[in-house]
Write a protein that holds these residues in place. Sequence first.
Motif, short mmCIF file in Angstrom:
data_model
loop_
_atom_site.label_atom_id
_atom_site.label_comp_id
_atom_site.label_asym_id
_atom_site.label_seq_id
_atom_site.Cartn_x
_atom_site.Cartn_y
_atom_site.Cartn_z
N GLU A 108 0.68 -1.23 -0.13
CA GLU A 108 -0.12 -0.11 -0.02
C GLU A 108 0.74 1.24 -0.18
O GLU A 108 1.89 1.12 0.61
CB GLU A 108 -0.83 0.14 1.29
N LYS A 109 0.45 2.30 -0.82
CA LYS A 109 1.08 3.62 -0.58
C LYS A 109 0.07 4.63 -0.63
O LYS A 109 -0.95 4.48 -1.27
CB LYS A 109 1.94 3.48 -2.09
N CYS A 110 0.52 5.73 0.11
CA CYS A 110 -0.34 6.99 -0.06
C CYS A 110 -0.08 7.74 -0.90
O CYS A 110 1.13 7.96 -1.30
CB CYS A 110 0.08 7.63 1.28
N VAL A 111 -0.96 8.19 -1.94
CA VAL A 111 -0.98 9.02 -3.09
C VAL A 111 -2.13 10.06 -2.98
O VAL A 111 -3.06 9.94 -2.20
CB VAL A 111 -0.95 8.31 -4.09
N GLY A 112 -1.96 10.95 -3.68
CA GLY A 112 -3.13 11.79 -3.82
C GLY A 112 -3.21 12.98 -2.86
O GLY A 112 -2.20 13.17 -2.34
N GLN A 113 -4.37 13.54 -2.74
CA GLN A 113 -4.45 14.62 -1.89
C GLN A 113 -4.97 14.38 -0.20
O GLN A 113 -5.90 13.37 -0.16
CB GLN A 113 -5.50 15.67 -2.23
N GLY A 129 -6.08 3.06 -5.93
CA GLY A 129 -7.18 3.95 -6.53
C GLY A 129 -8.73 3.86 -6.01
O GLY A 129 -9.65 4.45 -6.58
N MET A 130 -8.86 2.65 -4.99
CA MET A 130 -10.13 2.53 -4.46
C MET A 130 -10.28 2.69 -3.04
O MET A 130 -11.58 2.69 -2.50
CB MET A 130 -10.69 0.98 -4.99
N THR A 131 -9.18 2.76 -2.44
CA THR A 131 -9.14 2.72 -0.91
C THR A 131 -8.64 4.16 -0.33
O THR A 131 -7.85 4.56 -0.79
CB THR A 131 -8.27 1.66 -0.44
N VAL A 132 -9.63 4.36 0.73
CA VAL A 132 -9.20 5.75 1.39
C VAL A 132 -9.23 5.40 2.85
O VAL A 132 -10.16 4.43 3.27
CB VAL A 132 -10.44 6.60 1.40
N MET A 133 -8.17 5.73 3.61
CA MET A 133 -8.17 5.41 5.01
C MET A 133 -8.37 6.70 5.63
O MET A 133 -7.98 7.77 5.11
CB MET A 133 -6.59 4.94 5.40
N ALA A 134 -9.03 6.58 7.05
CA ALA A 134 -9.08 7.51 8.06
C ALA A 134 -8.27 7.28 9.15
O ALA A 134 -8.44 6.45 9.83
CB ALA A 134 -10.53 7.81 8.43
#
Length: 137
Positions: A108-113, A129-134
Amino acid sequence: NNNNNNNTVLLFKNLNITNGNIVTTLNVNDIILDSFSISNEWKNVLSANISSRGASGFTSDLKHYVINICVNVLYTNNNNEIQDANILIIVDLDLKYLLSWFRFENEEKCVGQLSATNDERLIVPLSDGMTVMALSV
């Protein structure tokens, strides 16, 4: 920036927006190494580069300015093996240290905003491209 050893050094520069002068420069490689050298047996940070668009903010007591950003780090461990990691770092710009961090695992890698919420969480998009973590900070 590159130094003479061909290592990639990530720098945070604090600029005076009135005149464009650099007020302070923080070497993020050194800040990461300071935190990971003892606890994770890192010997050297060879390179660090940004993998996400960051978010800025303040500590909960509103006393210190922080930057939240994800970085790809290439480092050597105490056995001189070269390793890599993708890490969310929260840097206290006033005290010049890692306030907190989260290391991503299993490719897993953190990308984007990155986004901050009102309930002290960071919203972190992942490279699939489908997963978001809080993450609570």
